[in-house]
Design a protein around this motif. Structure first.
Motif, PDB file in Angstrom:
ATOM      1  N   MET A 118       0.520  13.608   3.262  1.00  0.00           N
ATOM      2  CA  MET A 118       1.696  12.755   3.224  1.00  0.00           C
ATOM      3  C   MET A 118       1.874  11.928   4.493  1.00  0.00           C
ATOM      4  O   MET A 118       2.283  10.761   4.435  1.00  0.00           O
ATOM      5  N   SER A 119       1.551  12.499   5.649  1.00  0.00           N
ATOM      6  CA  SER A 119       1.719  11.738   6.887  1.00  0.00           C
ATOM      7  C   SER A 119       0.817  10.509   6.899  1.00  0.00           C
ATOM      8  O   SER A 119       1.160   9.473   7.485  1.00  0.00           O
ATOM      9  N   LEU A 120      -0.333  10.588   6.232  1.00  0.00           N
ATOM     10  CA  LEU A 120      -1.239   9.447   6.173  1.00  0.00           C
ATOM     11  C   LEU A 120      -0.796   8.435   5.131  1.00  0.00           C
ATOM     12  O   LEU A 120      -1.252   7.291   5.144  1.00  0.00           O
ATOM     13  N   TYR A 121       0.092   8.827   4.223  1.00  0.00           N
ATOM     14  CA  TYR A 121       0.676   7.845   3.300  1.00  0.00           C
ATOM     15  C   TYR A 121       1.590   6.911   4.093  1.00  0.00           C
ATOM     16  O   TYR A 121       1.465   5.681   4.018  1.00  0.00           O
ATOM     17  N   SER A 122       2.497   7.489   4.887  1.00  0.00           N
ATOM     18  CA  SER A 122       3.377   6.665   5.709  1.00  0.00           C
ATOM     19  C   SER A 122       2.594   5.889   6.756  1.00  0.00           C
ATOM     20  O   SER A 122       3.069   4.867   7.255  1.00  0.00           O
ATOM     21  N   GLU A 182      -8.588  14.958   0.437  1.00  0.00           N
ATOM     22  CA  GLU A 182      -7.655  15.518   1.431  1.00  0.00           C
ATOM     23  C   GLU A 182      -6.876  14.424   2.142  1.00  0.00           C
ATOM     24  O   GLU A 182      -5.756  14.650   2.614  1.00  0.00           O
ATOM     25  N   VAL A 183      -7.437  13.225   2.210  1.00  0.00           N
ATOM     26  CA  VAL A 183      -6.718  12.093   2.799  1.00  0.00           C
ATOM     27  C   VAL A 183      -5.688  11.567   1.803  1.00  0.00           C
ATOM     28  O   VAL A 183      -4.542  11.263   2.166  1.00  0.00           O
ATOM     29  N   ARG A 184      -6.075  11.477   0.547  1.00  0.00           N
ATOM     30  CA  ARG A 184      -5.165  10.993  -0.496  1.00  0.00           C
ATOM     31  C   ARG A 184      -3.891  11.821  -0.580  1.00  0.00           C
ATOM     32  O   ARG A 184      -2.824  11.310  -0.922  1.00  0.00           O
ATOM     33  N   ASN A 227       0.818  -1.212   0.000  1.00  0.00           N
ATOM     34  CA  ASN A 227       0.000   0.000   0.000  1.00  0.00           C
ATOM     35  C   ASN A 227       0.853   1.263   0.000  1.00  0.00           C
ATOM     36  O   ASN A 227       0.394   2.322  -0.429  1.00  0.00           O
ATOM     37  N   LEU A 228       2.094   1.166   0.470  1.00  0.00           N
ATOM     38  CA  LEU A 228       2.990   2.320   0.527  1.00  0.00           C
ATOM     39  C   LEU A 228       3.624   2.655  -0.820  1.00  0.00           C
ATOM     40  O   LEU A 228       4.185   3.733  -0.987  1.00  0.00           O
ATOM     41  N   SER A 229       3.544   1.742  -1.766  1.00  0.00           N
ATOM     42  CA  SER A 229       4.193   1.957  -3.053  1.00  0.00           C
ATOM     43  C   SER A 229       3.384   2.896  -3.946  1.00  0.00           C
ATOM     44  O   SER A 229       2.179   2.700  -4.128  1.00  0.00           O
ATOM     45  N   PRO A 230       4.028   3.882  -4.558  1.00  0.00           N
ATOM     46  CA  PRO A 230       3.339   4.744  -5.524  1.00  0.00           C
ATOM     47  C   PRO A 230       3.220   4.102  -6.903  1.00  0.00           C
ATOM     48  O   PRO A 230       2.623   4.683  -7.805  1.00  0.00           O
ATOM     49  N   SER A 255      -3.244   6.614   2.978  1.00  0.00           N
ATOM     50  CA  SER A 255      -3.445   7.387   1.746  1.00  0.00           C
ATOM     51  C   SER A 255      -3.169   6.609   0.477  1.00  0.00           C
ATOM     52  O   SER A 255      -3.759   6.877  -0.572  1.00  0.00           O
ATOM     53  N   GLY A 256      -2.258   5.637   0.545  1.00  0.00           N
ATOM     54  CA  GLY A 256      -1.897   4.887  -0.650  1.00  0.00           C
ATOM     55  C   GLY A 256      -2.707   3.632  -0.880  1.00  0.00           C
ATOM     56  O   GLY A 256      -2.431   2.879  -1.823  1.00  0.00           O
ATOM     57  N   ALA A 257      -3.716   3.406  -0.063  1.00  0.00           N
ATOM     58  CA  ALA A 257      -4.498   2.175  -0.184  1.00  0.00           C
ATOM     59  C   ALA A 257      -5.309   2.158  -1.474  1.00  0.00           C
ATOM     60  O   ALA A 257      -6.041   3.097  -1.775  1.00  0.00           O
ATOM     61  N   ALA A 258      -5.185   1.098  -2.245  1.00  0.00           N
ATOM     62  CA  ALA A 258      -6.003   0.887  -3.443  1.00  0.00           C
ATOM     63  C   ALA A 258      -7.259   0.120  -3.050  1.00  0.00           C
ATOM     64  O   ALA A 258      -7.290  -0.561  -2.023  1.00  0.00           O
ATOM     65  N   THR A 259      -8.286   0.220  -3.876  1.00  0.00           N
ATOM     66  CA  THR A 259      -9.521  -0.507  -3.587  1.00  0.00           C
ATOM     67  C   THR A 259      -9.340  -1.999  -3.870  1.00  0.00           C
ATOM     68  O   THR A 259      -8.416  -2.418  -4.577  1.00  0.00           O
ATOM     69  N   VAL A 260     -10.255  -2.785  -3.331  1.00  0.00           N
ATOM     70  CA  VAL A 260     -10.228  -4.231  -3.569  1.00  0.00           C
ATOM     71  C   VAL A 260     -10.284  -4.524  -5.062  1.00  0.00           C
ATOM     72  O   VAL A 260      -9.525  -5.364  -5.571  1.00  0.00           O
TER      73      VAL A 260
END
Length: 260
Positions: free
Chosen positions: A194-198, A189-191, A153-156, A202-207
């Motif tokens: 940056m702090s929510l990415y770590s 705003e969540v996406r 999930n952390l990967s861009p 923020s980086g979570a993809a959908t199922v």
């Protein structure tokens, strides 16, 4: 996502987890995150927690991929985002001295800590390599099982991660991943926070996105199961924001076609 945005995310994540390992504890300040969990809370047994070298368990996961990995003696295992080595050391016990475990992490501090832990534990069938999960430093068709715990999930660049995973697996090889997925679209705003990415949000993809990415990479028998009980710890990652209604820990399994 542009290349510069991806690099910015990767640099932020690397700095965050370098701070975690330097502090020698799960959470490193700022937003609460996946690093605030304790391992018993996310599915590890007391025996598993006590079996690894001291300093290996930083509480960085969101599940226990050991439970559904079906590791067998003699197999070669790859852990994507291996941190201080917790899952690698557990896998090493299951594959035995005839097996082999490789951990990949992009944070030099984590790789150094993991190597120290392996030496302390006398674990000769485990090695750690510095590298990106989007550019896995492992030979083609050389791995039986890929584990990962709250890292993809952390990967861009998730499509690259799954293509690389497919490349390094042997025919018939399998994925056993615990990760965070989005169960509904994240607010903009969540996406972009940056702090929510770590913090593994923020980086979570959908199922559906994860399922499609795995199929596009060439995997079959794709299975994604939400872990509803994860709400109890996800709500602590960003207290008071209700993000446990947007993301969930999940079990992700898939197989590379062919016969090993």
């Amino acid at each position: 996502m542009t290349e510069s945005q991806g690099e910015s995310i990767r640099r932020s994540v690397k700095d965050h987890y370098a701070a975690v390992v330097r502090k020698g504890q799960g959470c490193c300040g700022g937003a609460s995150c996946c690093s605030s969990n304790n391992s018993a809370q996310i599915g590890y047994s007391t025996e598993e927690i006590s079996a690894v070298p001291e300093g290996a368990d930083l509480g960085l996961g969101c599940g226990n991929p050991q439970i559904f990995s079906d590791l067998q003696s003699g197999e070669t295992v790859l852990d994507l985002g291996s941190g201080a080595g917790f899952d690698c050391f557990l896998a090493a016990r299951r594959v035995g001295t005839e097996g082999r475990v490789i951990g990949i992490d992009m944070t030099p501090d984590m790789v150094e800590r993991a190597r120290q832990n392996a030496e302390k534990g006398g674990l000769g069938n485990v090695e750690f390599r510095l590298g990106l999960i989007e550019e896995i430093p492992v030979e083609d068709a050389s791995v039986d099982v890929i584990l990962s715990n709250c890292v993809i999930n952390l990967s861009p660049e998730k499509p690259r991660v799954f293509r690389e995973a497919h490349r390094v697996l042997k025919p018939g090889g399998r994925l056993a991943i615990s990760d965070i997925v989005a169960v509904r679209p994240l607010p903009e705003e969540v996406r972009t926070e940056m702090s929510l990415y770590s913090a593994c949000i923020s980086g979570a993809a959908t199922v559906d996105e994860i399922r499609e990415l795995l199929r596009e990479a060439g995997f079959e028998d794709v299975e994604i199961k939400l872990m509803k009980e994860s709400k109890e710890f996800v709500k602590d990652w960003a207290p008071g924001r209700g993000l446990e209604d947007y993301v969930s820990s999940s079990v992700i399994r898939a197989r590379k076609p062919g016969r090993g």
